[in-house]
Enzyme design. Structure first.
Site, PDB file in Angstrom:
ATOM      1  N   ASP A 192       0.853  -1.187   0.000  1.00 50.25           N
ATOM      2  CA  ASP A 192       0.000   0.000   0.000  1.00 50.25           C
ATOM      3  C   ASP A 192       0.891   1.240   0.000  1.00 50.25           C
ATOM      4  OD1 ASP A 192      -2.328   1.703   0.591  1.00 50.25           O
ATOM      5  OD2 ASP A 192      -1.407   1.849   2.587  1.00 50.25           O
TER       6      ASP A 192
ATOM      7  N   ASP B 144      -0.202   5.154   0.762  1.00 51.87           N
ATOM      8  CA  ASP B 144      -0.398   6.143   1.826  1.00 51.87           C
ATOM      9  C   ASP B 144      -0.592   5.468   3.179  1.00 51.87           C
ATOM     10  OD1 ASP B 144      -0.435   9.007   2.248  1.00 51.87           O
ATOM     11  OD2 ASP B 144      -2.478   8.702   2.970  1.00 51.87           O
TER      12      ASP B 144
ATOM     13  N   ASN C 225      -5.783   2.949  -3.459  1.00 51.48           N
ATOM     14  CA  ASN C 225      -7.173   3.252  -3.812  1.00 51.48           C
ATOM     15  C   ASN C 225      -7.356   4.694  -4.283  1.00 51.48           C
ATOM     16  OD1 ASN C 225      -8.196   0.753  -3.403  1.00 51.48           O
ATOM     17  ND2 ASN C 225      -9.597   1.318  -1.739  1.00 51.48           N
ATOM     18  N   ASN C 226      -6.317   5.491  -4.207  1.00 52.75           N
ATOM     19  CA  ASN C 226      -6.444   6.867  -4.683  1.00 52.75           C
ATOM     20  C   ASN C 226      -6.562   6.855  -6.208  1.00 52.75           C
ATOM     21  OD1 ASN C 226      -6.026   9.528  -5.555  1.00 52.75           O
ATOM     22  ND2 ASN C 226      -4.907   9.996  -3.684  1.00 52.75           N
TER      23      ASN C 226
ATOM     24  N   LYS D 280      -9.080  -1.693  -3.588  1.00 56.08           N
ATOM     25  CA  LYS D 280      -9.121  -2.626  -2.466  1.00 56.08           C
ATOM     26  C   LYS D 280     -10.434  -2.455  -1.721  1.00 56.08           C
ATOM     27  CE  LYS D 280      -5.350  -0.481  -1.273  1.00 56.08           C
ATOM     28  NZ  LYS D 280      -4.129   0.012  -0.600  1.00 56.08           N
TER      29      LYS D 280
ATOM     30  N   ASP E 176      -1.752  -0.462   5.859  1.00 56.35           N
ATOM     31  CA  ASP E 176      -2.105   0.125   7.165  1.00 56.35           C
ATOM     32  C   ASP E 176      -3.602   0.060   7.464  1.00 56.35           C
ATOM     33  OD1 ASP E 176      -2.696   2.157   5.177  1.00 56.35           O
ATOM     34  OD2 ASP E 176      -2.932   3.550   6.869  1.00 56.35           O
TER      35      ASP E 176
END
Lengths: 258, 258
Positions: free
Chosen positions: B8, B10, B42-43, B183, B208
């Site tokens: 991941d 961020d 996911n951004n 995700k 995270d």
């Protein structure tokens, strides 16, 4: 014995701007027989006074206090549960004007709101969802919707109704509305009975929609009459788990029941 | 044996615009050990090429094809299921530009769309909900969302994410999305494994967030590592039904697992 008649407006008394055949005479007969009438609509954009004027122009006797709209029901609900609280409203001007005129204390800054009210809003935008997040982030503790209609019909096809906007806001702030007024809510049923000062058993409800009019009337114990002048056809009726006590072609044809 | 590392961004490699301590060295070690790396975010607003450039500036080696964003996953999904179809997109320019650049056939008139794609859109408005109703009214037959995040954090507090807009559209057109990429979707998990050309058992996922990163990794059978550098604190972890295989303070501290 019938003492009060609760009548839906669009699809039952009027269709768009036109009176449905025989509706004015049927309602005049109801009054002549000594019954009280309450008009009940989920359209939140016009005030009871405006509806009364429109009906008068069409030859239907109606006083403003005999019209319960989704917005006037919302005002009644706020008075009962959120009196003197600060309200941030996500709704178009015709709705917020009614709230303000009724003495609801509207605030422009969402962070200062105790209650968020959501209704029909053709100017609904991302910024409104941000404002709702800020309101609840800063301590607002109630979410109230005017009515649950996901779409409303227009000549160009369906457009999003209050329900679509309420759901969008409820989803992003991750809380269910504390109340969604309008039909078929129990709150609105009770407000209607309070206005008529009658028990459910004394009331007949006439409407064209199964999921709003008939569902609400059935649940509280009114006698329910579905009319065929609106959105419900025989196929829809046959397939529905919501069934009225009676089916009539029109309000005029329901005179024997009123 | 570990062959692929899914990371991941961020909260795991970066926090906002800053690199997290030791992340660059840890990822360099992973590559030195012969593992493949896939960055998964996911951004939806930045392209894989932009991410690769940003990571390079921070001292992290990354090629564009090693970055799978919610939007690039959406492009992959459209290629597989809706090749050559007309797409009406409700998403902001940074997202629609990526779709267009990837060869997706975007149409401005919703009535001409086969598929409606919804993503992050700070200019989302009532007119977009009307357009979606028109698209499905005219025969569109698929609704695809970029990612399910209801809110995304900003320094001023959470703002609505793609998921809030997807849900608002899905609700008003009264159909569930056919797919929501990003995700924790299985589709995105499979696309990630395809990119790495590895089986789940050969992959370690580091992230995270329990509900996106760890949930997805667990479900497809990757080894999962939660890092404490992002949004999940010990209290949240203890209360969750989603549990990672390992917990580490940071990506740097997870080196023994990669």
């Amino acid at each position: 014995m019938t003492r009060g008649v609760v009548v839906d407006l669009d699809g039952t008394v009027v269709s768009g701007d036109a009176l449905l055949d025989g509706a004015a005479d049927a309602l005049a007969d109801v009054r002549d027989a000594g019954r009280d009438v309450l008009f009940l609509t989920n359209n939140p954009t016009r005030s009871p006074a405006e509806y009364a004027q429109r009906l008068a122009r069409l030859g239907v006797d109606a006083r403003p206090e005999e019209v319960l709209t989704a917005t006037s029901a919302t005002v009644d609900y706020l008075r009962e549960h959120h009196l003197d609280e600060s309200v941030f409203a996500i709704a178009e001007e015709s709705v917020t004007d009614q709230l303000r005129d009724a003495g609801v204390s509207l605030v422009a800054d969402a962070r200062r709101a105790d209650t968020v009210v959501v209704g029909y809003d053709r100017e609904f935008a991302y910024a409104d969802m941000v404002a709702a997040l800020r309101a609840f982030g800063a301590g607002a503790d109630a979410l109230v919707g005017t009515d649950p209609d996901i779409t409303v019909p227009t000549p160009d096809g369906p457009v999003p109704g209050s329900g679509a906007i309420i759901d969008a806001v409820a989803n992003v702030v991750e809380r269910d509305p504390d109340a969604v007024l309008g039909k078929p809510s129990d709150v609105t049923a009770r407000l209607a009975l309070d206005r008529l000062d009658r028990s459910p058993a004394e009331c007949v409800l006439v409407g064209d929609r199964l999921d709003t009019d008939i569902a609400m009337g059935n649940r509280v114990g009114m006698t329910t009459v579905l009319v065929r002048t609106g959105v419900t056809d025989d196929e829809t009726l046959a397939a529905s788990t919501v069934q009225p006590d009676y089916v009539r072609d029109s309000l005029a044809d329901a005179r024997d029941l009123l």
